[in-house]
Design an enzyme around this catalytic site. Sequence first.
Site, PDB file in Angstrom:
ATOM      1  N   HIS A 190       0.838  -1.207   0.000  1.00  0.00           N
ATOM      2  CA  HIS A 190       0.000   0.000   0.000  1.00  0.00           C
ATOM      3  C   HIS A 190       0.865   1.247   0.000  1.00  0.00           C
ATOM      4  O   HIS A 190       2.011   1.247   0.429  1.00  0.00           O
ATOM      5  CB  HIS A 190      -0.996  -0.021   1.158  1.00  0.00           C
ATOM      6  CG  HIS A 190      -0.436   0.283   2.510  1.00  0.00           C
ATOM      7  ND1 HIS A 190      -0.447   1.563   3.051  1.00  0.00           N
ATOM      8  CD2 HIS A 190       0.089  -0.511   3.463  1.00  0.00           C
ATOM      9  CE1 HIS A 190       0.068   1.525   4.266  1.00  0.00           C
ATOM     10  NE2 HIS A 190       0.402   0.285   4.552  1.00  0.00           N
TER      11      HIS A 190
ATOM     12  N   ASP B  94       6.395   2.477   7.197  1.00  0.00           N
ATOM     13  CA  ASP B  94       5.047   2.022   6.878  1.00  0.00           C
ATOM     14  C   ASP B  94       4.319   3.096   6.093  1.00  0.00           C
ATOM     15  O   ASP B  94       3.944   4.130   6.655  1.00  0.00           O
ATOM     16  CB  ASP B  94       4.295   1.720   8.178  1.00  0.00           C
ATOM     17  CG  ASP B  94       2.877   1.220   7.958  1.00  0.00           C
ATOM     18  OD1 ASP B  94       2.542   0.881   6.813  1.00  0.00           O
ATOM     19  OD2 ASP B  94       2.121   1.181   8.942  1.00  0.00           O
TER      20      ASP B  94
ATOM     21  N   GLU C  92      -5.208   1.504   2.650  1.00  0.00           N
ATOM     22  CA  GLU C  92      -4.929   0.395   3.574  1.00  0.00           C
ATOM     23  C   GLU C  92      -5.041   0.841   5.015  1.00  0.00           C
ATOM     24  O   GLU C  92      -5.558   0.109   5.873  1.00  0.00           O
ATOM     25  CB  GLU C  92      -3.529  -0.173   3.302  1.00  0.00           C
ATOM     26  CG  GLU C  92      -3.186  -1.439   4.073  1.00  0.00           C
ATOM     27  CD  GLU C  92      -2.563  -1.201   5.446  1.00  0.00           C
ATOM     28  OE1 GLU C  92      -2.317  -2.187   6.159  1.00  0.00           O
ATOM     29  OE2 GLU C  92      -2.325  -0.031   5.811  1.00  0.00           O
ATOM     30  N   GLU C  93      -4.541   2.047   5.299  1.00  0.00           N
ATOM     31  CA  GLU C  93      -4.455   2.482   6.691  1.00  0.00           C
ATOM     32  C   GLU C  93      -5.826   2.630   7.352  1.00  0.00           C
ATOM     33  O   GLU C  93      -5.977   2.383   8.547  1.00  0.00           O
ATOM     34  CB  GLU C  93      -3.683   3.801   6.786  1.00  0.00           C
ATOM     35  CG  GLU C  93      -2.208   3.706   6.422  1.00  0.00           C
ATOM     36  CD  GLU C  93      -1.395   2.904   7.409  1.00  0.00           C
ATOM     37  OE1 GLU C  93      -1.965   2.294   8.335  1.00  0.00           O
ATOM     38  OE2 GLU C  93      -0.161   2.871   7.263  1.00  0.00           O
TER      39      GLU C  93
ATOM     40  N   ASP D 138       4.310  -4.874   3.305  1.00  0.00           N
ATOM     41  CA  ASP D 138       3.782  -3.626   3.852  1.00  0.00           C
ATOM     42  C   ASP D 138       4.964  -2.861   4.451  1.00  0.00           C
ATOM     43  O   ASP D 138       5.537  -1.975   3.826  1.00  0.00           O
ATOM     44  CB  ASP D 138       2.719  -3.957   4.896  1.00  0.00           C
ATOM     45  CG  ASP D 138       2.001  -2.741   5.460  1.00  0.00           C
ATOM     46  OD1 ASP D 138       2.594  -1.647   5.454  1.00  0.00           O
ATOM     47  OD2 ASP D 138       0.861  -2.881   5.930  1.00  0.00           O
TER      48      ASP D 138
ATOM     49  N   HIS E 227       3.377   5.161  12.791  1.00  0.00           N
ATOM     50  CA  HIS E 227       2.299   6.093  12.442  1.00  0.00           C
ATOM     51  C   HIS E 227       2.512   7.489  13.018  1.00  0.00           C
ATOM     52  O   HIS E 227       1.555   8.234  13.245  1.00  0.00           O
ATOM     53  CB  HIS E 227       0.941   5.545  12.897  1.00  0.00           C
ATOM     54  CG  HIS E 227       0.478   4.361  12.116  1.00  0.00           C
ATOM     55  ND1 HIS E 227      -0.705   3.702  12.392  1.00  0.00           N
ATOM     56  CD2 HIS E 227       1.019   3.705  11.054  1.00  0.00           C
ATOM     57  CE1 HIS E 227      -0.855   2.695  11.547  1.00  0.00           C
ATOM     58  NE2 HIS E 227       0.179   2.676  10.728  1.00  0.00           N
TER      59      HIS E 227
END
Length: 796
Positions: free
Chosen positions: A434, A445, A482-483, A511, A595
């Site tokens: 993604h 990520d 995706e998130e 990922d 994140h």
Amino acid sequence: MADERTALIQVVRIGPPRQRYTHSTLRSFCTIALGTTLTFLLILFLLPAAWLPRGHHHGHNESPWFPGSGPGISSRPHREWPQSNGLSYKELQEILLQTPNESKAREWSEYYTAGPHLAGKNLSQAVWTKERWQEFGVESTEVVAYDVYINYPLGHRLALLETSVMGSETATEHISDKKVKDVEYNVKYECSLEEDVLEEDRTSGLADRVPTFHGYSASGNVTAQFVYVNFGTYKDFEDLVKANVSLEGKIAIAKYGGIFRGLKIKRAQELGMIGTVIYTDPQEDGEITEENGYKTYPDGPARNPSSVQRGSAQFLSVAPGDPTTPGYPSKPGVPRQDPHNTIPSIPSLPISYMDALPILKALNGHGPKASDFNKYWQGGGLGYKGVTYNIGPSPPNVVLNLVNEQEYVTTPLWNVIGVINGTIPDEVIVLGNHRDAWIAGGAVDPNSGSVAMNELIRSMGVALRKGWKPLRTIVFASWDGEEYGLIGSTEWVEEYLPWLSGSAVAYLNVDVGTGGSAFRSAASPLLNKAVYEATSLVLSPNQTVKGQTIRDLWSGHIGTMGSGSDFTAFQDFAGVPSIDLSFTRDKDSAVYHYHSNYDSFDWMDKFGDKGWHYHIAITKVWALLAVNLVETPIIQFNVTDYARGLGIYLQKVVDKAESSPSAEMKAISFKNLEYAIDHLLNQTISFDKYATSLAGKIQQGVPRWKWWTKAKLFVKVKKVNDKYKYFERQFLYAGGLDSRSWFKHVVFAPGLWTGYAGDVFPGLTESLDAGNRTAIERWSTIIEASVKAATKLLEA
């Protein structure tokens, strides 16, 4: 020249007849004999081709977009079969090992991490990705859009308030908006809800950086007492209920970790709590903490105290994808469902541990301590900062005001899909990563995976220019959304399910490509041997002895498939064997700011992968695994590993039943299921042995002039490959799991109350947890039927 006087009938003089060939009878016989012989030879030449298998079709509507999906599509091999076409397999492997380049990886990362790329707000990146893939040689690349329901942040607030009012009403229920106006509050602490701007981290100070928020969180403005709920797991909440801690009407303060964040909010909501605040405790960072003497980022490898983990609050274990279109693709004009079965109805906020400190300290001395509970409550990492980890509730005059303002919209998001057509179009390998991120960066990520995908495609492009034509079709996917909840991949799988059911061999997911130095993998057991082989061909970036491969330094443990990334729809909904590959943090690695704004290019360049060697290592493993599945005449699956896995999984269920405090649960027998799995194991051993014998015949080689032998060999290989391809699909149950029917796989699913971690035989384990004997017996029968179907497939 003819005119109106020219006679209509003219006399043509004819000469004497020409003498015929003296042996005319013999000549006619030879002509007929030669023609008949040529016709017979032509039939013999075409007959084996007519016998060769064609694409399988199961009555579904086929996709016009993809190869191998129309009626009558041939499954015939190229002329060089069983050898690779255009390049030898060895030459292809060498290209994939030699082409990936650290400087290119760094270049791709710098592009992807330069600015925000939230789901539905990264069209320029999608177009850029499409253009790069086309430049690399994947000319058939398109941007595919879906209209999805998601949220974007408008505003937020979290304040610790204190008042002198001590009425019992304030102590027993949250204060409504009307009552708030009647009470005079003092602000003890106003949370910044921001991450520090760092001079050493360029994207941390962007003017358009993404605020801290939760995807799919509910809007709301609530003021109430608060309770510390540990990690907010189902068991944690059970412990609080048993301890008579008052939860209803309160705000939960939870640590990140243990389970998917959305499930923390879900359980709090079910117990009558009105808001959830989630922070990252240094407990999750192992030894690399400020308390242990490590400097914090950017000066050292420990966590920056202001870092905040954004993320989705969707109930991921209930159903991924667009919550308004469960089970079907989010195309314009489709009917929309009420989403609140899979997203929260109470507000939530993510915060840093710096902002959590005053809130946790306000609980000091109030209610029991975490140390009074079981081992799962121990180990909080802020004790050195004066936190005693009291549970609360907070005193009636100490409350939190939580404000969360979200805008919900239906907006396009964009997948990028590239295709390299193979010569057997109904055997397809899909590779995915993604592209969207919660922040401007995303160097780990997801864009370490995006970097790897670009380098993999660039390397395959080199092979294509040198004449390589793959045996099986390859599909590349750069997913969006995706998130928020695996949206882009889920909607795509839901749209192309008929085609995937007939053609997909495997899905290979990366990922987090690089977040540390420890190799990790989770996979369908069918792929175990293939990943062992791929990792044994790639040199490790951290060799302690020269020549060590990734396989040499990896424990070899392969996890079960759970959720949390784009393999979910392939494995759990479509029954496509899947694998997830990554390099992750080990105990000595710098703390990865998941994140957070600090998941940035600068962090990666300084702490994450200084030489960009792990980016190249994951690229090579991914590429070699892919071409192993694409090019080997017999698909590199092993059904024996799968059957043995089923036996191990069943033993876990038996152990769970026997350890139950319920005599009824202890008495349940799984003998019929055990017998069915044993029978399957015997059949898989025979089948893999037969496949190995065919591979041996292929290795011996078949001269080109023995076309009849070659055709018969391909027919046998095709039958074996079809059985391998459809084996995983035998474990799909159309009715889905109880209370979450989107999940169709009877062997694998995310844990109902874990989300990330995989559960095995979920129908059985959830029924055992509920103490429901009827459901246990029903699921035993369902699973037994799947096992028998898999056995019958291999026997046929």
